[in-house]
Design an enzyme around this catalytic site. Structure first.
Site, short mmCIF file in Angstrom:
data_model
loop_
_atom_site.label_atom_id
_atom_site.label_comp_id
_atom_site.label_asym_id
_atom_site.label_seq_id
_atom_site.Cartn_x
_atom_site.Cartn_y
_atom_site.Cartn_z
CB SER A 25 -9.25 3.48 -3.39
OG SER A 25 -9.71 4.01 -2.17
CG ASP B 107 -3.48 5.75 1.51
OD1 ASP B 107 -4.46 6.51 1.66
OD2 ASP B 107 -3.40 4.91 0.59
CG HIS C 62 -5.77 7.09 -1.85
ND1 HIS C 62 -5.60 6.03 -0.99
CD2 HIS C 62 -6.99 6.94 -2.40
CE1 HIS C 62 -6.69 5.27 -1.02
NE2 HIS C 62 -7.55 5.80 -1.87
#
Length: 412
Positions: free
Chosen positions: A170, A266, A333
């Protein structure tokens, strides 16, 4: 019957213990003297698991994620949380997935030295403001934290490394992209250095109301943290530094081998870039964002458009054999840090390859890997995320601010 249950439970407990293991925190107190500190001025921190056998000279450095803060007020909200202070960080973390030391679960990197660098600056390790904010007493020093941690890791053995991979998830995955060449430059020339970005390829696209919320937000992140000095010069010399926070504007000039692991749908980007609350005041996208199976045909059509935008942005990576990618069609994600998606019996598979195999084959130069999945819902191996309707699984302090009145949750 009772014996069978006990045996079954014993096997399950053993499996959990083997798949993940706790690693204690290390506070880098020496970094305080150089100003390499968290938002609140506390020392940066990391978790270190020593390599063994043939992996003693190989290192995996994993940068933690946690969104960003774009204004003094939003950064202040992090000050008394783990995202702004090492005082609130868990003193032990569970290592799994790419950080596992089980050869069956992580065949390519199981015996490497592994480091998870904690995230407490709100700028993807790029900020560097000399002055402490006189009103909030905040320190914007993410870039200094990165350098201080790497210097310390070199001192404890990484300077002798044969192979090193800088990775992250991330906001940490974005940092792995933005810091990739710099990391290569500060490592010994003899070391084989490569970078892996997991769910770090955030794209500059419009939200459902036609506004570019994420572009405006990134511009403020870069301005508040004065990140420009730590962004790739190949980009900042040509365009506004806020745009250089987007991977699509920097990847073509990255010299160091780079691998992108990302979901084309995502879940964080769908929730916070495509359909953020500020662009959906009536909550018509709520059920869709909670569970992709609840999306209407119109919403799925818009999400297919997001995938097209994502794949167009990924084209900037180029076709060099040093650049690899695994782009699946999952609503997910971050997929490298958990065993379920990294390397397990039911992990995502694209082109007959698991994520672990694809990354390993690329890093070890066994194969040229540039894999892109077919459109949703074609992939039955996906682990699509399903969120609670009340979002109760989201830590209160984890959010991205699109503006001062609208807080959007960050999904780690």
């Amino acid at each position: 019957m009772g014996i069978s249950v006990l045996v079954f439970l014993g096997i399950c407990l053993l499996s959990v213990q083997v798949e993940s293991y706790g690693v204690d925190i290390t506070y880098l107190e020496s970094a305080v003297t150089t100003g390499a500190v968290c938002l609140d001025g506390s020392p940066p921190a990391y978790h270190f698991s020593a390599g063994f056998d043939r992996g003693v000279d190989n290192w995996l450095v994993f940068l933690e994620g946690g969104g960003w803060c774009a204004t003094p007020n939003s950064c202040l909200d992090r000050k008394n949380t783990r995202l702004g202070s090492s005082k609130y960080m868990a003193t032990s973390l569970s290592f799994s997935g790419i950080l596992s030391k089980n050869p069956h679960s992580n065949p390519n990197f199981f015996n490497w030295n592994k480091v998870k660098v904690r995230y407490c600056d709100g700028s993807s390790f790029t900020g560097d403001v000399e002055e402490v904010d006189p009103e909030t007493k905040l320190h914007y020093r993410g870039g200094r934290i990165f350098d201080a941690v790497i210097d310390n890791l070199k001192e404890i053995g990484m300077k002798n490394a044969e192979n090193v991979m800088l990775s992250g998830c991330s906001a940490g995955g974005l940092a792995a992209i933005l810091q990739c060449d710099h990391f290569r430059d500060i490592m010994p020339g003899r070391t084989n250095v490569k970078c892996l970005a997991d769910a770090g390829y955030f794209i500059n696209t419009k939200s459902i109301d036609g506004t570019k919320n994420i572009e405006n937000f990134y511009r403020r992140v870069v301005g508040t943290h004065q990140s420009a000095k730590n962004l790739p010069r190949s980009c900042t010399s040509k365009m506004n530094s806020g745009l250089c926070f987007f991977p699509e504007n920097v990847v073509s000039e990255i010299r160091t081998p780079l691998f992108l692991l990302n979901a084309a749908y995502d879940s964080w980007q769908i929730k916070n870039i495509l359909a953020p609350g500020v662009s959906d005041p009536h909550g018509t996208w709520h059920n869709c964002k909670v569970n992709i199976n609840h999306c209407s045909s119109d919403q799925l059509h818009i999400m297919q458009g997001f995938r097209s935008d994502f794949l167009k942005a990924v084209e900037n990576v180029g076709r060099s054999s040093s650049k690899g990618m695994f782009i699946d069609s999952c609503y997910a994600h971050c997929q490298s840090g958990t065993q379920e998606t990294w390397f397990a019996g039911g992990s995502p598979v694209v082109a007959k390859s698991s994520i672990s195999k694809a990354v390993g084959d690329w890093y070890m130069d066994r194969d040229r890997i540039q894999i892109i999945d077919c459109p949703y819902p074609c992939d039955s191996t996906c682990h699509n995320r399903i969120f609670e309707d009340d979002m109760s699984d989201i830590p209160e302090q984890d959010f991205l601010l699109v503006n001062e009145s609208t807080r959007l949750p960050f999904i780690p």
